[in-house]
Design a protein around this motif. Structure first.
Motif: not given
Length: 459
Positions: A61-62, A67, A74, A83, A85-86, A96-97, A112-114
């Protein structure tokens, strides 16, 4: 878990400063603004691979700092309830992953989303800084450059007005003085001619009275004198006759004519020529062509009737006889006679080293090699001549040398019929090469001669 995406909480915390005080682009750089708001940007990290071994197929998790600026819950993937996160760069959406590793986006370009958010935020920061700097430049441009330009404009406009007024005033003053001088010269010439006329009138009236008296006396002697007395009056009669013969014959002289030179003025001619050549009708040129009937066998005429070219002996073709054709001199005349109004035309003389341009009477002789058919060598033609760089004006066989500073590629001719003025000028600079005032008693035709290369009427 609900299928609906969970919205992020983007509400500003109650203890954070107001937006208008936290971010003010015109006062400070964007990095300082963000730092003053309690947010610290973190450089985006580039991940080289995907971690597929994590529990539930997800990645780490970020954190809030990875983020972005704002934190909160989120959204979740609708298919895997994981989540998001991508970021799928191929389809431009969040995944998601599971979607990234085993789902439909496994072969796509993933970020990666971050890293995606950090990159976008950094980009926005750069954009905001650029906009801020541009706004500062615009503000400085308005405050300094445009203000200075306005002041310089006002000063330049004031100088230009003063220059116009000064030059017009000087020209007006000089013109008024020239006007007064010329009017006085005309007045003096008028008074001179009037005095001559009065003197002549008194003289010839006295002569007429004397002749009448002498005649009356002789008639009385003839009719009333006895023969014996008449026979001895021969001496007296002879003296009376001799006195009558001494009166002489009346004749008109130049002294009884007003000299046109009294109104001649180089300044006035130059101003008049400038007004005609640079005034509102400056672009109006008289159009004409060469009259093919007049073209000498020594010349060739282009199909459009605008260009005369001197030809060598081998290339000359016999021309049919025409009473209008010049048979000895390399001359050609224009197609339209001029007998009113103001006309001007331009001829491109190019590299020709021998040419003549001007006007002539339509009655100019066309046949023979005498001066009567040679342009400038008779009283029926007025031409500007160039022979190997030596420029001159010719009329009636008299040559007036001209001082030409620069060899013109074009020569203009201006004919003003109302004032009987003929003027030659250089079109590029409008410099007057020569001008004259004469009595053109008959319509005039444009006239040209060339013995080197060619000349062309310019339209």
């Amino acid at each position: 878990m609900s299928d609906k995406p969970v919205p992020c909480d983007l509400m500003r915390p109650s203890d954070s400063p107001p937006v208008d005080t936290a971010i003010k682009a015109s006062d400070q750089p964007i990095f300082s603004v963000l730092s003053s708001g309690g947010v610290k940007m973190k450089e985006a990290r580039v991940l080289a691979g995907l971690d597929c071994t994590g529990g539930d197929g997800g990645s780490a998790l970020t954190t809030d700092s990875e983020s972005g600026i704002f934190s909160g819950e989120c959204e979740l993937c609708e298919d895997h309830e994981a989540e998001l996160d991508w970021f799928c760069d191929t389809e431009q959406k969040l995944v998601c992953s599971h979607c990234a590793t085993v789902g439909p986006c496994r072969a796509h370009a993933l970020i990666p989303l971050s890293a995606r958010v950090s990159s976008l935020r950094n980009h926005l920061v750069d954009v905001c800084e650029k906009i801020q700097l541009q706004a500062l430049r615009v503000e400085r441009f308005i405050q300094h450059t445009l203000t200075d330009k306005e002041q310089k404009l006002q000063a330049a406009a004031s100088r230009a007005r003063e220059q116009v007024l000064s030059r017009v005033s000087a020209a007006r003053e000089a013109l008024e003085e020239e006007e007064q001088r010329l009017l006085e010269a005309v007045q003096r010439e008028e008074e001179r001619v009037e005095q001559c006329l009065l003197t002549q009138q008194v003289h010839w009236k006295q002569a007429l009275t004397s002749l009448n008296q002498t005649r009356a006396g002789l008639v009385h002697t003839l009719t009333h004198t006895p023969d014996t007395q008449l026979a001895i009056s021969a001496q007296d009669i002879s003296e009376r006759v001799e006195g009558a013969e001494g009166v002489g014959e009346p004749c008109d002289t130049e002294q009884l004519e007003m000299k046109s030179s009294c109104s001649d003025s180089a300044m006035l001619t130059a101003l008049w020529a400038t007004a005609v050549l640079l005034g509102p009708n400056a672009d109006r040129t008289s159009s004409f062509q060469f009259d093919a009937r007049t073209v000498s066998p020594l010349l060739s005429l282009s199909e459009d009737l605008f260009t005369l070219t001197f030809t060598n002996r081998k290339s000359r073709e016999p021309c049919p006889y025409d009473p209008a054709r010049f048979d000895s001199w390399p001359n050609a005349l224009g197609s339209r006679p001029l007998s009113s109004g103001t006309h001007r035309w331009v001829l491109d003389v190019g590299q020709s080293a021998a040419f003549k341009v001007g006007v002539c009477h339509a009655t100019l002789e066309r046949k023979g090699s005498g001066d009567e058919a040679r342009l400038g060598h008779n009283l029926r033609s007025w031409v500007l001549s160039n022979y190997d760089g030596e420029y001159s004006f010719w009329h009636g066989g008299r040559k007036v040398p001209l001082h030409v500073v620069r060899r013109p590629r074009r020569v203009g001719v201006l004919l003003d019929w109302p004032t009987q003025t003929l003027l030659f000028y250089e079109p590029e600079s409008n410099v007057v090469l020569y001008s004259l005032t004469d009595s053109f008693s008959a319509p005039l035709l444009p006239a040209c001669a060339v013995t080197d290369r060619s000349i062309t009427i310019v339209h």
